[in-house]
Design a protein around this motif. Structure first.
Motif, PDB file in Angstrom:
ATOM      1  N   ARG A 154       1.707  12.770  -3.040  1.00 31.32           N
ATOM      2  CA  ARG A 154       2.006  12.237  -1.708  1.00 31.32           C
ATOM      3  C   ARG A 154       3.509  12.337  -1.440  1.00 31.32           C
ATOM      4  N   THR A 155       3.914  11.953  -0.229  1.00 33.04           N
ATOM      5  CA  THR A 155       5.303  12.120   0.174  1.00 33.04           C
ATOM      6  C   THR A 155       6.044  10.795   0.108  1.00 33.04           C
ATOM      7  N   ARG A 156       6.758  10.576  -0.972  1.00 34.51           N
ATOM      8  CA  ARG A 156       7.603   9.388  -1.058  1.00 34.51           C
ATOM      9  C   ARG A 156       8.843   9.570  -0.182  1.00 34.51           C
ATOM     10  N   PHE A 168      -2.256   0.299  -7.759  1.00 38.18           N
ATOM     11  CA  PHE A 168      -3.367   0.636  -6.865  1.00 38.18           C
ATOM     12  C   PHE A 168      -4.429  -0.471  -6.911  1.00 38.18           C
ATOM     13  N   ALA A 185       1.538   1.665  -3.524  1.00 39.83           N
ATOM     14  CA  ALA A 185       0.343   2.051  -4.286  1.00 39.83           C
ATOM     15  C   ALA A 185      -0.010   3.515  -4.053  1.00 39.83           C
ATOM     16  N   GLU A 186       0.125   3.980  -2.806  1.00 40.44           N
ATOM     17  CA  GLU A 186      -0.256   5.371  -2.545  1.00 40.44           C
ATOM     18  C   GLU A 186       0.947   6.313  -2.617  1.00 40.44           C
ATOM     19  N   ASN A 187       2.129   5.729  -2.896  1.00 38.16           N
ATOM     20  CA  ASN A 187       3.347   6.528  -3.074  1.00 38.16           C
ATOM     21  C   ASN A 187       3.669   7.341  -1.831  1.00 38.16           C
ATOM     22  N   ASP A 188       3.580   6.702  -0.674  1.00 39.66           N
ATOM     23  CA  ASP A 188       3.874   7.366   0.600  1.00 39.66           C
ATOM     24  C   ASP A 188       4.479   6.328   1.540  1.00 39.66           C
ATOM     25  N   TYR A 189       5.727   6.563   1.924  1.00 38.47           N
ATOM     26  CA  TYR A 189       6.476   5.565   2.691  1.00 38.47           C
ATOM     27  C   TYR A 189       6.702   6.007   4.137  1.00 38.47           C
ATOM     28  N   ARG A 201       0.954   2.857 -12.367  1.00 37.74           N
ATOM     29  CA  ARG A 201       0.596   3.258 -10.994  1.00 37.74           C
ATOM     30  C   ARG A 201      -0.858   2.907 -10.699  1.00 37.74           C
ATOM     31  N   GLU A 221       1.134  15.663 -11.727  1.00 34.21           N
ATOM     32  CA  GLU A 221       1.526  14.266 -11.901  1.00 34.21           C
ATOM     33  C   GLU A 221       0.702  13.624 -13.011  1.00 34.21           C
ATOM     34  N   LEU A 275      -9.847   3.976   3.953  1.00 35.14           N
ATOM     35  CA  LEU A 275     -10.667   4.847   3.101  1.00 35.14           C
ATOM     36  C   LEU A 275     -10.938   4.167   1.764  1.00 35.14           C
ATOM     37  N   LEU A 304     -10.814   6.857  -6.264  1.00 37.68           N
ATOM     38  CA  LEU A 304      -9.930   6.954  -5.102  1.00 37.68           C
ATOM     39  C   LEU A 304      -8.452   6.838  -5.462  1.00 37.68           C
ATOM     40  N   THR A 336      -5.571   5.577   4.828  1.00 34.60           N
ATOM     41  CA  THR A 336      -5.995   5.690   3.429  1.00 34.60           C
ATOM     42  C   THR A 336      -6.381   4.327   2.847  1.00 34.60           C
ATOM     43  N   TRP A 374       0.833  -1.213   0.000  1.00 36.94           N
ATOM     44  CA  TRP A 374       0.000   0.000   0.000  1.00 36.94           C
ATOM     45  C   TRP A 374       0.864   1.258   0.000  1.00 36.94           C
ATOM     46  N   LEU A 395      -6.134   9.670  -4.382  1.00 38.54           N
ATOM     47  CA  LEU A 395      -5.460   9.820  -3.080  1.00 38.54           C
ATOM     48  C   LEU A 395      -3.969   9.504  -3.168  1.00 38.54           C
ATOM     49  N   THR A 396      -3.551   8.893  -4.253  1.00 45.93           N
ATOM     50  CA  THR A 396      -2.139   8.524  -4.395  1.00 45.93           C
ATOM     51  C   THR A 396      -1.301   9.650  -5.009  1.00 45.93           C
TER      52      THR A 396
END
Lengths: 146, 133
Positions: B56-58, B30, A36-40, B26, B20, A66, B49, A63, A33, B52-53
């Motif tokens: 974001r903060t990689r 998801f 998938a959400e690009n947040d680590y 991607r 983006e 959600l 949804l 998320t 995930w 929501l990706t």
């Protein structure tokens, strides 16, 4: 020629839609995930970070919950309607390894097909950890939603 | 952290609009993470949804937990397609000081808009988080 059925005539306030069960949500899924959400954010895959926050394990991302709340509604809608909005309040954490159940019930429905559903996530003990509202529009010429 | 530092960190992460591309790979990631089949054809619509990706903060990420997500809200206005380019602009609306069990914490409320390459608003979002360091 097919018979058009007024979908919303078949729906009642209080009707619960089919639930969606996920898990156990393991570490692999939490990392998947993140990708998938690009947040680590390390809280979700490093137990040392979670322990420093006083948590008994790595928590499942809000998320992800959600997204499950959206999925339970869109699977029910299928091609018969669209998701217009979704909210979630994360009231309590769910931990790695838990089985989650996404549930929803119809809260309001209008003659023009606009409807809202109360949506929530249950943890392993049946407790609600996340709740929210989904707004949908159901097509007037769609087959019944079951 | 005090409110000024929180605001500065928010601006560092989100102060500039981010653009983006909605890439098929991607979207596939998801869908797989959601246990959905991958029905995407080039140019097809993507799940709402998926938004929501974006933005974001990689990285960078803090070495320790400093915040938790308290709530999210999305309004979906128009369909997004593979190949679209979405510009996300996020605004910090409010910082509210709260008393926590282990000291002061802050409730952050922010809003975001998602606009496609034709300038059409496709979604709005609101987010609430708790931050303590």
């Amino acid at each position: 020629m097919g018979v058009n059925v007024s979908t919303h005539d078949d729906l009642r306030v209080g009707d619960e839609i089919p639930a969606l069960r996920k898990g156990p949500v393991n570490r692999q899924r939490l990392v998947e995930w993140c990708a998938a959400e690009n947040d680590y954010y390390p809280l979700h895959y490093d137990e040392r970070v979670a322990a420093a926050m006083g948590l008994p394990g790595t928590p499942i991302q809000g998320t992800y919950k959600l997204a499950l709340m959206g999925q339970v509604v869109t699977r029910w809608l299928a091609e018969r309607g669209v998701l217009l909005g979704l909210s979630a309040r994360y009231r309590g954490p769910n931990m790695e390894g838990e089985v989650l159940v996404a549930r929803a019930r119809i809260a309001t429905i209008e003659a023009d097909g606009l409807a809202t559903l109360e949506v929530w996530i249950e943890g392993p003990g049946g407790e609600r950890t996340t709740d929210g509202i989904a707004s949908v529009r159901i097509a007037s010429d769609a087959p019944p939603v079951v | 952290m005090n409110p000024d530092e929180i605001r500065a960190d928010f601006l560092f992460r989100y102060g500039t609009p981010r653009s983006e591309a909605v890439e098929a790979g991607r979207v596939r990631d998801f869908l797989l993470a959601m246990d959905e089949p991958d029905p995407l054809a080039s140019g097809g619509p993507v799940p709402s949804l998926f938004l929501l990706t974006l933005a974001r903060t990689r990285r960078p990420q803090p070495a320790k937990g400093t915040s938790v997500n308290a709530g999210d809200e999305f309004e979906f206005i128009a369909t997004v397609f593979v190949g679209d380019r979405i510009t996300i602009e996020r605004r910090l609306c409010e910082i509210e000081k709260k008393k926590g069990r282990h000291g002061d914490m802050y409730l952050l409320r922010s809003e975001a808009t998602y606009v496609n390459q034709r300038g059409k608003l496709v979604a709005r979002a609101k987010s609430t988080s708790l931050r303590w360091e």
